[in-house]
Enzyme design. Structure first.
Site, short mmCIF file in Angstrom:
data_model
loop_
_atom_site.label_atom_id
_atom_site.label_comp_id
_atom_site.label_asym_id
_atom_site.label_seq_id
_atom_site.Cartn_x
_atom_site.Cartn_y
_atom_site.Cartn_z
N LYS A 150 -9.29 -5.51 11.56
CA LYS A 150 -10.30 -4.91 10.80
C LYS A 150 -11.62 -5.02 11.78
O LYS A 150 -12.71 -4.15 11.45
CB LYS A 150 -10.63 -5.75 9.58
CG LYS A 150 -9.49 -5.62 8.76
CD LYS A 150 -9.64 -6.17 7.26
CE LYS A 150 -8.57 -5.91 6.24
NZ LYS A 150 -8.91 -6.51 4.99
N THR A 170 -5.47 -3.25 8.68
CA THR A 170 -5.35 -4.50 7.93
C THR A 170 -5.26 -5.61 9.31
O THR A 170 -5.27 -5.07 10.52
CB THR A 170 -4.16 -4.61 7.15
OG1 THR A 170 -4.39 -5.83 6.57
CG2 THR A 170 -2.78 -4.29 7.78
N GLY A 225 -13.43 -20.83 1.78
CA GLY A 225 -13.23 -20.17 2.97
C GLY A 225 -14.05 -19.45 3.68
O GLY A 225 -15.12 -18.96 2.79
N GLY A 265 -13.51 -17.22 6.58
CA GLY A 265 -12.71 -15.98 7.38
C GLY A 265 -13.29 -14.51 7.07
O GLY A 265 -14.38 -14.33 6.54
N GLY A 266 -12.54 -13.58 7.59
CA GLY A 266 -12.85 -12.31 7.49
C GLY A 266 -12.92 -11.71 6.16
O GLY A 266 -13.85 -11.14 5.74
N SER A 293 0.75 -1.18 0.16
CA SER A 293 0.14 0.08 0.02
C SER A 293 1.02 1.51 0.02
O SER A 293 0.62 2.31 -0.64
CB SER A 293 -1.00 0.11 1.19
OG SER A 293 -1.80 -1.00 1.14
N ASP A 312 -12.87 -2.95 1.04
CA ASP A 312 -12.40 -4.41 0.32
C ASP A 312 -13.68 -5.01 -0.21
O ASP A 312 -13.56 -5.46 -1.49
CB ASP A 312 -12.44 -5.36 1.53
CG ASP A 312 -11.05 -5.10 2.17
OD1 ASP A 312 -10.10 -4.54 1.61
OD2 ASP A 312 -10.70 -5.14 3.49
P1 ATR Z 1 -8.77 -13.78 6.58
O1 ATR Z 1 -9.10 -12.47 7.36
O2 ATR Z 1 -7.70 -13.43 5.55
O3 ATR Z 1 -9.92 -14.25 5.81
P2 ATR Z 1 -8.97 -15.79 8.46
O4 ATR Z 1 -10.31 -14.86 8.89
O5 ATR Z 1 -7.85 -16.08 9.49
O6 ATR Z 1 -8.23 -14.71 7.32
O7 ATR Z 1 -9.37 -16.77 7.43
C1 ATR Z 1 -8.65 -17.90 6.96
C2 ATR Z 1 -9.55 -18.78 5.99
O8 ATR Z 1 -8.61 -19.72 5.07
C3 ATR Z 1 -10.23 -19.54 6.96
O9 ATR Z 1 -11.79 -19.98 5.86
C4 ATR Z 1 -9.49 -21.04 6.78
O10 ATR Z 1 -10.15 -22.16 7.25
P3 ATR Z 1 -10.95 -22.57 8.69
O11 ATR Z 1 -12.02 -21.59 9.03
O12 ATR Z 1 -11.28 -23.97 8.55
O13 ATR Z 1 -9.71 -22.32 9.61
C5 ATR Z 1 -8.92 -21.13 5.69
N1 ATR Z 1 -7.78 -21.87 5.68
C6 ATR Z 1 -6.27 -21.34 5.84
N2 ATR Z 1 -5.64 -22.33 5.78
C7 ATR Z 1 -6.24 -23.16 5.26
C8 ATR Z 1 -5.90 -24.62 4.70
N3 ATR Z 1 -4.54 -25.29 4.73
N4 ATR Z 1 -6.67 -25.26 4.12
C9 ATR Z 1 -8.01 -25.04 3.91
N5 ATR Z 1 -8.52 -23.82 4.29
C10 ATR Z 1 -7.62 -22.96 5.07
#
Ligand code: ATR
Length: 293
Positions: free
Chosen positions: A79, A75, A139, A141-142, A30, A115
């Site tokens: 967040k 970041t 996925g 996550g966030g 950034s 985002d």
């Molecule tokens: P972000 O804010 O970047 O989304 P996060 O909230 O930590 O980061 O989310 C990471 C995502 O990647 C989650 O959906 C995680 O799956 P889990 O909820 O089951 O943990 C997924 N993820 C990370 N490593 C992974 C892997 N090796 N295989 C499959 N999913 C993975």
């Protein structure tokens, strides 16, 4: 003669300060992207990285006010937590429950989420319209939260696959409650991936699988990609992940996470400066900073 022609350094007593807070922030593209944009537009602004630990987040926002810092990107891991420190929040950011951009107007601190809209603009730039499309999100996550929210808002039919099924279920329940539209949550495994991808128009990877240094990893077997489908990775390092390379080899249209990074940055720039962002300059600067990594 303007400021940039009369000064060796872009810093003066009138320089407006922006930056990014996160932990870590060392990897961020950034500063390169925003400083290139400020210079291109001849704006007396600078953009700096600030590593802020979680226990200092409230003090950092007080400091933003005290030091009259104009704008911040936010970041990982702040967040969500930052919301409690703000004076105001934009309705989209509030609905998503995450803020990635903060604007300080005379001491009033307001949070936004660029985002989600940056993601949508990265699709629009490739003429991809999510309305009524079958979209598989990997996925929960966030990042997946912001993306699933905006895709549902734009009329997509969503399937969410996650390693831990309960998290996919939680995200799906929230989207279903908010938009009153069905969302299918599944455990991320080969069988579920096969079934979901047969019907999918668009696939979005929001996990970190395939990110540098693990560039030989991918969640999706190459044979599952279809010509004419769209595959998006929100990872921008490497610029093209193995997932995207294999999808492109099978005739899919692919979109790198760098485009989302650039588009969310462009919108933050516009919130801080009130000027239209030089998107091409920002993309070029982000690419250059990435190639120097
Ligand atoms: P972000 O804010 O970047 O989304 P996060 O909230 O930590 O980061 O989310 C990471 C995502 O990647 C989650 O959906 C995680 O799956 P889990 O909820 O089951 O943990 C997924 N993820 C990370 N490593 C992974 C892997 N090796 N295989 C499959 N999913 C993975």
């Amino acid at each position: 003669m303007d400021f940039y022609e009369t000064n060796n350094s872009p810093i003066s007593g009138k320089t407006v300060i922006c930056g990014i807070i996160g932990d870590p922030v060392e990897h961020t593209l950034s500063p390169a992207m925003h400083n290139a944009a400020f210079q291109n537009m001849r704006l007396e602004y600078v953009y700096l990285p600030f590593r802020v630990e979680t226990n200092n987040l409230g003090r950092a926002i007080q400091g933003m006010r005290a030091l009259n810092i104009r704008g911040l990107n936010v970041t990982i891991p702040h967040k969500r937590a930052i919301i409690a420190t703000l004076d105001e929040i934009d309705p989209l950011a509030e609905a998503i429950g995450a803020v990635n951009t903060v604007v300080n107007t005379g001491g009033l601190i307001r949070g936004y989420n660029t985002d989600a809209s940056g993601f949508i603009k990265s699709l629009a730039a490739e003429k991809v319209n999510p309305n009524k499309k079958n979209i598989v999100v990997l996925g929960a996550g966030g990042a997946a939260r912001a993306i699933a929210f905006i895709l549902a808002d734009r009329g997509a039919d969503l399937t969410i696959l996650n390693r831990h099924r309960e998290t996919a279920q939680g995200l799906a329940d929230w989207i279903m409650k908010t938009f009153r539209r069905e969302v299918k949550p599944f455990e991320l495994n080969l069988e579920n991936m096969k079934i979901s991808l047969i019907k999918a128009d668009i696939l979005v990877n929001t996990t970190s699988v395939g990110m540098s240094p693990n560039i030989n990893e991918t969640l999706v077997p190459a044979k599952l990609f279809k010509p004419g489908s769209v595959v998006i990775d929100i990872i921008y390092n490497p610029y093209q992940t193995l997932l995207l390379t294999e999808a492109a080899d099978r005739g899919a249209k692919v979109i790198s996470g760098l485009e989302m990074l650039v588009q969310q940055g462009a919108e933050s720039f516009e919130l801080w400066t009130g000027r239209k962002a030089p998107v091409d300059i920002m993309r070029k600067a982000a690419m250059k900073a990435l190639s120097n990594k």
